[in-house]
Design a protein around this motif. Structure first.
Motif, PDB file in Angstrom:
ATOM      1  N   ALA A 199      41.146  28.143  61.661  1.00 45.45           N
ATOM      2  CA  ALA A 199      40.636  29.366  61.036  1.00 45.45           C
ATOM      3  C   ALA A 199      41.730  29.996  60.174  1.00 45.45           C
ATOM      4  N   ASP A 200      42.972  29.743  60.529  1.00 45.39           N
ATOM      5  CA  ASP A 200      44.097  30.258  59.747  1.00 45.39           C
ATOM      6  C   ASP A 200      44.054  29.737  58.318  1.00 45.39           C
ATOM      7  N   PHE A 201      43.429  28.592  58.114  1.00 46.29           N
ATOM      8  CA  PHE A 201      43.445  27.976  56.796  1.00 46.29           C
ATOM      9  C   PHE A 201      42.062  28.005  56.153  1.00 46.29           C
ATOM     10  N   ASN A 202      41.269  28.981  56.553  1.00 44.06           N
ATOM     11  CA  ASN A 202      39.949  29.185  55.945  1.00 44.06           C
ATOM     12  C   ASN A 202      38.979  28.046  56.173  1.00 44.06           C
ATOM     13  N   LEU A 203      39.185  27.248  57.213  1.00 43.62           N
ATOM     14  CA  LEU A 203      38.248  26.161  57.463  1.00 43.62           C
ATOM     15  C   LEU A 203      37.101  26.581  58.373  1.00 43.62           C
ATOM     16  N   SER A 213      46.790  37.868  64.165  1.00 41.71           N
ATOM     17  CA  SER A 213      45.806  37.182  63.315  1.00 41.71           C
ATOM     18  C   SER A 213      44.379  37.602  63.611  1.00 41.71           C
ATOM     19  N   GLU A 231      50.284  40.059  61.445  1.00 34.19           N
ATOM     20  CA  GLU A 231      49.471  39.307  60.485  1.00 34.19           C
ATOM     21  C   GLU A 231      47.972  39.480  60.694  1.00 34.19           C
ATOM     22  N   GLU A 265      44.301  41.378  59.387  1.00 29.51           N
ATOM     23  CA  GLU A 265      43.678  41.965  58.203  1.00 29.51           C
ATOM     24  C   GLU A 265      43.161  43.333  58.628  1.00 29.51           C
ATOM     25  N   ALA A 295      54.094  45.630  60.414  1.00 32.54           N
ATOM     26  CA  ALA A 295      54.443  44.896  59.196  1.00 32.54           C
ATOM     27  C   ALA A 295      53.224  44.475  58.386  1.00 32.54           C
ATOM     28  N   CYS A 296      52.081  44.301  59.055  1.00 33.51           N
ATOM     29  CA  CYS A 296      50.930  43.768  58.314  1.00 33.51           C
ATOM     30  C   CYS A 296      50.096  44.844  57.636  1.00 33.51           C
ATOM     31  N   GLU A 341      48.928  47.396  54.945  1.00 34.14           N
ATOM     32  CA  GLU A 341      49.124  47.434  53.503  1.00 34.14           C
ATOM     33  C   GLU A 341      49.511  48.814  52.997  1.00 34.14           C
ATOM     34  N   HIS A 374      55.611  46.639  54.078  1.00 31.14           N
ATOM     35  CA  HIS A 374      56.144  46.435  52.740  1.00 31.14           C
ATOM     36  C   HIS A 374      56.227  47.709  51.919  1.00 31.14           C
ATOM     37  N   CYS A 422      60.793  34.745  55.895  1.00 30.83           N
ATOM     38  CA  CYS A 422      59.759  33.880  55.325  1.00 30.83           C
ATOM     39  C   CYS A 422      58.877  34.571  54.303  1.00 30.83           C
ATOM     40  N   TYR A 423      59.082  35.859  54.113  1.00 26.62           N
ATOM     41  CA  TYR A 423      58.399  36.514  53.005  1.00 26.62           C
ATOM     42  C   TYR A 423      59.385  36.966  51.937  1.00 26.62           C
TER      43      TYR A 423
END
Lengths: 580, 200
Positions: free
Chosen positions: A82-86, A141, A167, A169, A194-195, A197, A222, A299-300
């Motif tokens: 699911a992390d990769f939109n599958l 997630s 991470e 949404e 951190a996640c 916006e 951010h 990593c960002y």
């Protein structure tokens, strides 16, 4: 030696409870519960922590009933892919059923950790109201909630120690949610936003931080400007784990020296993350903390190689490094020379779709790390080229690897020197690394590599396969070997019905199997479901509207998710999912 | 497009002829990131999830691997490479932020209490730029504002920070190159600027 289990009665329950309290691993507690009825009863009454790897494997009410004294629960929802939109967004993994059952049966719950679940604001409100002693909320997630839900948590959880948002949404509809922490609230130990916006009110945050003396972890988002970040961090020199916000700003000498002195004031800092968009201007201001860092997550951070190199090679005590491929081979060679205590390395692609000129990060970087970092056991590496020779070297250098995830960005990429498949290289990895628990394959691979994995990877628990193999034999090798396999996820491989049906019983020993864009037909799924009543065989197809029953047996299954369960077929399947 | 049998074969991704192991890729030392278009017969189901890909269809096998321009938009494989959608969205958002900022750059002047922002696209060349800066900062300058770089006796020099973070003297490179690499401007005291290679 007393025959039978009369000895169990020789001690009062409290004694056994105390003995069991030394068993940390769930597997051990599960084993204890099987010894006799008395131990089963004692163990279930005293179990304090529960981990549910698949939220559909057991009915929430059943779990709550069995372990009435749970204080900490961790639950995972959607499949990893699911992390990769599958996985369709409406597939499931909703948290309501669990939160409702827990609110009902575990009023003393203190810790809740949810991963890849759909958590609504209503859920958050229910959590906030139901558990008087609630201390830890970790959402990783997840999606489905907004800052309004967070406001409810802030307002009602008087004893909250940890709020960890990793991470997710999150919809931003309540700008001042932080101000919902009452003035009397002082228990915060860890805050990770951190996640998020949106902007967070800095002065409110400053007040919060000032009145929470036990705060150890603070990870900001951010949006916060550097000046505000600095004044915030000055209030908490006791921090052990800091995630900064944006690290770029115009060069102001005063800001630079403030940043410098703030970071110099961190006497206990071990973990650093964030540093989004760092330019060369401000990074040197924080050199003072490098020596003490054990964990560094860049990593960002789109920092270029020279600055990265300068920074990371000062971090002599680093155990964990997450970084972008902007570090390049040179940077990794420097890391290999400086960071002798490194245990975990993750290198992420800065430009995964390849529109910019290629970065000079190749197999050489990883080989250097494997040679220089003797304690390295966990690797995630994105790159564009690999050779069997490099993998062999890595395997020989680091037989202590427990996690090896290699992603060669272009599917089907062979050994770029010999043009051979990478079978030999990955075989060397599984043969040499006897404790390997997690493996991700990539590049050009034939059935041969699966034969090696099936035969040698005895401790392997999770395997990810993409664009690999020639035939069903590949899948058969895996399912008939790999004694400890728990999770198998496969995409775009020519694996089909026969291997699946021949190894049906294996599937019940695993948590789950995901197959997408393979060669499985509906007929095989039907057979499997008939044969194995304790598996849920979910066929996922977003394209057609007709019901499952009308499709023929030879219909190709686009996506398949099979998992063991004692709860039977779930009742919340969306239109695109059919439980066969 | 909806036929079951051929869609199955279509989704099996192979580069070589059926039956061969090795792909028919041109041998290259470094595998470029340029993606060949992969046969995907169901774009509409997946296209929505690829936010950071350009959306046009592309001729098969026409990927430009050697050119200076970024390759034409590729039909990308869903969910590959396996990057968390959260990361993809973050990086994309940052990129878009950077691009939307356009050519507005900050201008600082040594000694001035506040900075200004100008849109480099609004000027045709160096002369216009200097005039604009002169105008903007004249209330702060103590002496003659230099009309060409490296004027001896000038109080100030105009410098800029380029995308590598280096401090450069304004005026050396063609205007187009300048505006594409300039990240911010700084008006320095002439005494500091001398090291930047005054030609006089």
């Amino acid at each position: 030696m007393v025959r039978g289990f009369g000895w169990a009665a020789a001690f009062p329950d409290e004694v056994w409870e105390h003995v069991f309290s030394f068993l940390a691993a769930d597997a051990d507690r599960n084993a204890v519960a099987l010894v006799c009825r008395a131990w089963h009863r004692i163990e279930r009454r005293s179990r304090r922590r529960v981990f549910v790897g698949n939220c559909y494997a057991v009915a929430p009410a059943a779990a709550v009933r069995r372990f009435p004294e749970v204080r900490a629960a961790a639950i995972k929802g959607k499949p990893h892919f699911a992390d990769f939109n599958l996985v369709p967004t409406d597939w499931g993994g909703g948290a309501e059923a669990w939160v409702e059952a827990m609110a009902e049966g575990w009023p003393h719950l203190e810790e809740l950790r949810l991963k890849r679940m759909v958590v609504s604001d209503d859920c958050l409100e229910l959590i906030a109201r139901s558990f008087k002693n609630f201390g830890v909320l970790s959402l990783v997630s997840c999606d489905g909630f907004s800052t309004a839900g967070l406001a409810a948590i802030a307002a009602n959880c008087r004893n909250l120690r940890e709020l960890d948002l990793h991470e997710n949404e999150v919809e931003d509809n309540c700008l001042n949610w932080i101000s919902h922490f009452p003035e009397s609230f002082t228990s915060l130990v860890s805050l990770n936003i951190a996640c998020l916006e949106g902007d967070v009110n800095t002065s409110v945050l400053e007040c919060l931080i000032s009145r929470c003396p036990n705060l150890k972890t603070l990870r900001l988002n951010h949006a916060m400007p550097l000046e505000k970040l600095v004044s915030l961090l000055q209030r908490a020199p006791q921090l052990v784990d800091v995630g900064t916000s944006k690290f770029s700003a115009d060069h102001h000498p005063e800001l630079f020296s403030k940043l410098e002195s703030t970071f110099a004031g961190f006497k206990h800092l071990k973990s650093l993350s964030g540093i989004w968009e760092a330019g060369p201007t401000y990074l040197p201001a924080i050199y003072s903390v490098c020596e003490s860092l054990t964990s560094l997550n860049l990593c960002y951070a789109t920092i270029q190689s020279p600055e990265l190199l300068k920074f990371v090679s000062r971090c002599k005590n680093l155990q964990r490094l997450w970084v972008m491929d902007l570090i390049e081979d040179n940077g990794l060679i420097a890391v290999a020379a400086s960071c002798k205590l490194l245990q975990e390395l993750r290198v992420f692609p800065s430009d995964p779709y390849g529109v910019a000129p290629p970065i000079s990060l190749t197999e050489h970087g990883l080989v250097a790390i494997s040679a220089g970092c003797l304690m390295l056991h966990s690797v995630l590496y994105f790159c564009r080229q690999m050779t069997n020779a490099a993998l062999l070297t890595i395997a020989n250098n680091r037989p202590n690897l427990t996690c090896f995830r290699l992603c060669i960005i272009e599917p089907h990429t062979p050994d770029y020197i010999s043009q051979e498949p990478l079978d030999a290289g990955f075989s060397a990895i599984v043969e040499s690394c006897k404790d390997l628990r997690r493996l991700s394959l990539s590049g050009l691979l034939t059935d041969r590599v699966f034969k090696s994995i099936g035969a040698s990877a005895n401790r392997l628990e999770m395997l990810s396969v993409a664009f690999a193999g020639d035939s069903d034999a590949g899948l058969h090798y895996i399912l008939s070997g790999c004694k400890n396999l728990r999770k198998l996820e496969i995409r775009d491989c020519p694996f089909g019905d026969k291997a699946l049906l021949d190894n049906a019983s294996k599937l019940e020993t695993m948590r789950s199997l995901w197959m997408s864009s393979c060669s499985v037909t509906l007929g095989a799924c039907r057979q499997l479901a008939l044969k194995m009543p304790r598996l849920n065989v979910e066929v996922i197809d977003e394209r057609r509207g007709r019901p499952l029953e009308s499709w023929p047996d030879d219909f190709p299954v686009e996506k398949l998710y099979i998992y063991r369960t004692v709860a039977g077929p779930r009742s919340d399947t969306p239109p695109c999912v059919w439980t066969v | 497009m909806e036929a079951a049998g051929e869609s199955l074969r279509d989704t099996e991704l192979r580069l070589g002829l059926p039956g061969t192991d090795a792909p028919e890729k041109p041998a290259s030392t470094v595998t470029r990131g340029g993606k060949r278009a992969l046969p995907e017969d169901d774009e509409e189901g997946y296209a929505k999830s690829n936010k950071s890909s350009s959306e046009e269809e592309e001729e098969q096998g026409e990927g430009d691997l050697c050119g200076h321009e970024p390759p034409a938009a590729k039909a990308q494989v869903v969910g590959w490479p396996p990057i968390r959608s959260y990361r993809k969205n973050s990086l994309h958002a940052r990129k878009v932020e950077g691009e939307a900022a356009g050519l507005y750059v900050k201008v600082s002047m040594d000694g001035a209490p506040y900075l200004r922002k100008i849109d480099l696209k609004g000027y045709k060349g160096y002369k216009e730029l200097r005039e604009a800066l002169d105008d903007m900062f004249k209330c702060f300058s103590l002496g003659e504002f230099p009309r060409k770089e490296g004027c001896s006796g000038s109080e100030y020099a105009i410098t800029y920070e380029d995308k590598d973070g280096d401090l450069m003297l304004v005026g050396d490179v063609p205007w187009e190159m300048f505006i594409s690499s300039c990240r911010r401007l700084r008006i320095m005291k002439g005494s500091e600027a001398r090291g930047l290679g005054s030609r006089h």
